[in-house]
Design a protein around this motif. Structure first.
Motif, PDB file in Angstrom:
ATOM      1  N   PHE A  88       3.355   8.172  17.442  1.00  0.00           N
ATOM      2  CA  PHE A  88       3.784   7.306  16.362  1.00  0.00           C
ATOM      3  C   PHE A  88       4.359   6.042  16.893  1.00  0.00           C
ATOM      4  O   PHE A  88       5.060   6.139  17.908  1.00  0.00           O
ATOM      5  CB  PHE A  88       4.745   8.085  15.489  1.00  0.00           C
ATOM      6  CG  PHE A  88       5.614   7.311  14.621  1.00  0.00           C
ATOM      7  CD1 PHE A  88       6.728   6.943  14.758  1.00  0.00           C
ATOM      8  CD2 PHE A  88       4.874   6.770  13.389  1.00  0.00           C
ATOM      9  CE1 PHE A  88       7.750   5.806  13.953  1.00  0.00           C
ATOM     10  CE2 PHE A  88       5.791   5.745  12.606  1.00  0.00           C
ATOM     11  CZ  PHE A  88       7.110   5.574  12.826  1.00  0.00           C
ATOM     12  N   LEU A 121      -1.945  10.175   4.765  1.00  0.00           N
ATOM     13  CA  LEU A 121      -2.089   9.071   5.395  1.00  0.00           C
ATOM     14  C   LEU A 121      -3.698   8.932   5.901  1.00  0.00           C
ATOM     15  O   LEU A 121      -4.299  10.023   5.851  1.00  0.00           O
ATOM     16  CB  LEU A 121      -1.308   9.194   6.763  1.00  0.00           C
ATOM     17  CG  LEU A 121      -0.099   8.554   7.136  1.00  0.00           C
ATOM     18  CD1 LEU A 121       0.880   9.159   6.341  1.00  0.00           C
ATOM     19  CD2 LEU A 121       0.288   8.731   8.600  1.00  0.00           C
ATOM     20  N   TYR A 159       6.494   2.144  11.360  1.00  0.00           N
ATOM     21  CA  TYR A 159       6.131   2.305   9.707  1.00  0.00           C
ATOM     22  C   TYR A 159       6.853   1.065   9.014  1.00  0.00           C
ATOM     23  O   TYR A 159       7.858   0.651   9.094  1.00  0.00           O
ATOM     24  CB  TYR A 159       6.719   3.702   9.292  1.00  0.00           C
ATOM     25  CG  TYR A 159       7.087   3.747   7.963  1.00  0.00           C
ATOM     26  CD1 TYR A 159       7.972   4.415   7.311  1.00  0.00           C
ATOM     27  CD2 TYR A 159       5.887   3.239   7.054  1.00  0.00           C
ATOM     28  CE1 TYR A 159       8.303   4.713   5.900  1.00  0.00           C
ATOM     29  CE2 TYR A 159       6.139   3.150   5.573  1.00  0.00           C
ATOM     30  CZ  TYR A 159       7.136   4.302   4.972  1.00  0.00           C
ATOM     31  OH  TYR A 159       7.305   4.219   3.772  1.00  0.00           O
ATOM     32  N   SER A 202      10.932   3.412  15.621  1.00  0.00           N
ATOM     33  CA  SER A 202      11.330   4.375  16.616  1.00  0.00           C
ATOM     34  C   SER A 202      10.381   4.684  17.717  1.00  0.00           C
ATOM     35  O   SER A 202      10.767   4.964  18.851  1.00  0.00           O
ATOM     36  CB  SER A 202      11.884   5.628  16.138  1.00  0.00           C
ATOM     37  OG  SER A 202      10.916   6.257  15.378  1.00  0.00           O
ATOM     38  N   TYR A 213       1.131   2.450   9.046  1.00  0.00           N
ATOM     39  CA  TYR A 213       1.864   3.070  10.029  1.00  0.00           C
ATOM     40  C   TYR A 213       0.817   2.912  11.301  1.00  0.00           C
ATOM     41  O   TYR A 213      -0.368   2.700  11.126  1.00  0.00           O
ATOM     42  CB  TYR A 213       1.655   4.505   9.814  1.00  0.00           C
ATOM     43  CG  TYR A 213       2.280   5.005   8.359  1.00  0.00           C
ATOM     44  CD1 TYR A 213       1.182   5.014   7.337  1.00  0.00           C
ATOM     45  CD2 TYR A 213       3.480   5.261   8.200  1.00  0.00           C
ATOM     46  CE1 TYR A 213       1.806   5.268   6.286  1.00  0.00           C
ATOM     47  CE2 TYR A 213       4.023   5.676   6.996  1.00  0.00           C
ATOM     48  CZ  TYR A 213       3.142   5.633   5.926  1.00  0.00           C
ATOM     49  OH  TYR A 213       3.622   5.881   4.725  1.00  0.00           O
ATOM     50  N   GLY A 241       5.355   9.488   1.602  1.00  0.00           N
ATOM     51  CA  GLY A 241       5.265  11.027   1.600  1.00  0.00           C
ATOM     52  C   GLY A 241       3.872  11.409   1.393  1.00  0.00           C
ATOM     53  O   GLY A 241       3.818  12.631   0.957  1.00  0.00           O
ATOM     54  N   GLU A 242       3.053  10.356   0.972  1.00  0.00           N
ATOM     55  CA  GLU A 242       1.665  10.930   0.508  1.00  0.00           C
ATOM     56  C   GLU A 242       0.610  10.876   1.848  1.00  0.00           C
ATOM     57  O   GLU A 242       1.103  10.471   2.860  1.00  0.00           O
ATOM     58  CB  GLU A 242       0.901   9.646  -0.419  1.00  0.00           C
ATOM     59  CG  GLU A 242       1.711  10.088  -1.851  1.00  0.00           C
ATOM     60  CD  GLU A 242       0.998   9.221  -2.942  1.00  0.00           C
ATOM     61  OE1 GLU A 242       1.691   9.507  -4.068  1.00  0.00           O
ATOM     62  OE2 GLU A 242       0.285   8.575  -2.795  1.00  0.00           O
ATOM     63  N   TYR A 293      -0.158   3.932  15.135  1.00  0.00           N
ATOM     64  CA  TYR A 293      -0.042   5.014  15.993  1.00  0.00           C
ATOM     65  C   TYR A 293      -0.892   4.532  17.239  1.00  0.00           C
ATOM     66  O   TYR A 293      -1.752   3.809  17.129  1.00  0.00           O
ATOM     67  CB  TYR A 293      -0.773   6.260  15.643  1.00  0.00           C
ATOM     68  CG  TYR A 293       0.014   7.243  14.844  1.00  0.00           C
ATOM     69  CD1 TYR A 293       0.375   6.961  13.391  1.00  0.00           C
ATOM     70  CD2 TYR A 293       0.436   8.273  15.321  1.00  0.00           C
ATOM     71  CE1 TYR A 293       1.002   7.699  12.784  1.00  0.00           C
ATOM     72  CE2 TYR A 293       1.211   9.142  14.455  1.00  0.00           C
ATOM     73  CZ  TYR A 293       1.484   8.865  13.074  1.00  0.00           C
ATOM     74  OH  TYR A 293       2.339   9.593  12.569  1.00  0.00           O
ATOM     75  N   ASP A 310      10.620   2.115  10.052  1.00  0.00           N
ATOM     76  CA  ASP A 310      11.101   2.822  11.233  1.00  0.00           C
ATOM     77  C   ASP A 310      10.083   2.478  12.351  1.00  0.00           C
ATOM     78  O   ASP A 310       9.022   2.553  12.467  1.00  0.00           O
ATOM     79  CB  ASP A 310      10.632   4.461  10.782  1.00  0.00           C
ATOM     80  CG  ASP A 310      10.985   5.410  11.993  1.00  0.00           C
ATOM     81  OD1 ASP A 310      11.327   4.878  13.094  1.00  0.00           O
ATOM     82  OD2 ASP A 310      10.975   6.552  11.793  1.00  0.00           O
ATOM     83  N   PHE A 339      -4.604   2.875  16.385  1.00  0.00           N
ATOM     84  CA  PHE A 339      -4.953   3.252  15.084  1.00  0.00           C
ATOM     85  C   PHE A 339      -3.769   2.867  14.053  1.00  0.00           C
ATOM     86  O   PHE A 339      -2.678   3.153  14.118  1.00  0.00           O
ATOM     87  CB  PHE A 339      -5.137   4.792  15.039  1.00  0.00           C
ATOM     88  CG  PHE A 339      -6.139   5.335  15.632  1.00  0.00           C
ATOM     89  CD1 PHE A 339      -6.039   5.990  16.867  1.00  0.00           C
ATOM     90  CD2 PHE A 339      -7.546   5.280  15.150  1.00  0.00           C
ATOM     91  CE1 PHE A 339      -7.155   6.191  17.646  1.00  0.00           C
ATOM     92  CE2 PHE A 339      -8.590   5.549  16.054  1.00  0.00           C
ATOM     93  CZ  PHE A 339      -8.275   6.162  17.366  1.00  0.00           C
TER      94      PHE A 339
END
Lengths: 112, 113
Positions: free
Chosen positions: B45, B102, B48, B58, B33, B99-100, B35, B56, B91
């Protein structure tokens, strides 16, 4: 746009004092995370709160999630210089745990 | 136990140049991911990725920004024709599964002159 407002923005205290910082939103989050960020480093996860009204303790740090899951607080007891840093809260929406909404943070300075 | 590795730590570019930011996830992590932390703003964000796939995007600006995570090698965030407003800390975070938790890297501070 979901916003997380953190207060205060800056906080400077003496070693041994207690403090509370706040994270507020008009949106409901499935969970809320607290991070600490040192200068020049990435955020490090401290805790995740999931259930409305939940309280979690991490040594001298106490985290609370509001009953409505819109706000949270972090209380530090007997602050130490090592607690100095930027404290960030981040909200997670159901189904997109990776798309965290971060607040701007509270910059805490604990003076010896 | 190497964490998320980002390089370079600091990158200076002149307006109009290209910036390439690299991120190697933690060992065993296949989800990455990106950021961005603009001055006086919270982290936001951007994108991903999972190996070879964008899941994603977006949060990515529509122009000049692209990201990839090839089968071999680090994830790359590429900014073409940089402008002063691109100056920020970027970052990267990784997770083992979706789902875990980060884990964030130390970031790349991009300065555009």
């Amino acid at each position: 746009t979901q916003l997380l407002e953190q207060s205060p923005q800056f906080l400077s205290i003496q070693e041994g004092e207690n403090l509370t910082v706040y994270c507020n939103s008009s949106s409901v989050f499935s969970s809320l995370q607290w991070y600490r960020q040192e200068p020049g480093e990435g955020p490090v996860l401290l805790v995740t709160v999931v259930t409305g009204g939940e309280v979690k303790k991490l040594k001298r740090l106490t985290f609370q999630f509001g009953d409505a899951r819109k706000d949270s607080s972090l209380h530090i007891t007997a602050a130490q210089p090592g607690d100095t840093g930027l404290y960030l809260c981040a909200g997670e929406k159901a189904g997109s745990n990776y798309k965290l909404t971060f607040g701007k943070g509270t910059l805490l300075t604990v003076n010896p | 136990n190497a964490g998320v590795m980002q390089n370079p730590r600091h990158l200076v570019r002149r307006r109009g140049q290209e910036a390439r930011l690299r991120c190697s996830p933690m060992k065993g992590h296949s989800h990455v991911y990106w950021y961005r932390q603009l001055p006086e703003e919270g982290l936001k964000f951007m994108v991903y990725l999972q190996k070879e796939n964008i899941i994603d995007e977006s949060g990515m600006p529509k122009e000049r920004f692209s990201a990839e995570f090839p089968k071999e090698g680090p994830s790359i965030l590429r900014i073409q024709q940089v402008v002063r407003g691109d100056s920020a800390a970027y970052f990267c975070a990784s997770s083992r599964e979706s789902g875990e938790k980060l884990f964030f890297g130390s970031g790349t501070q991009l300065s555009v002159l």
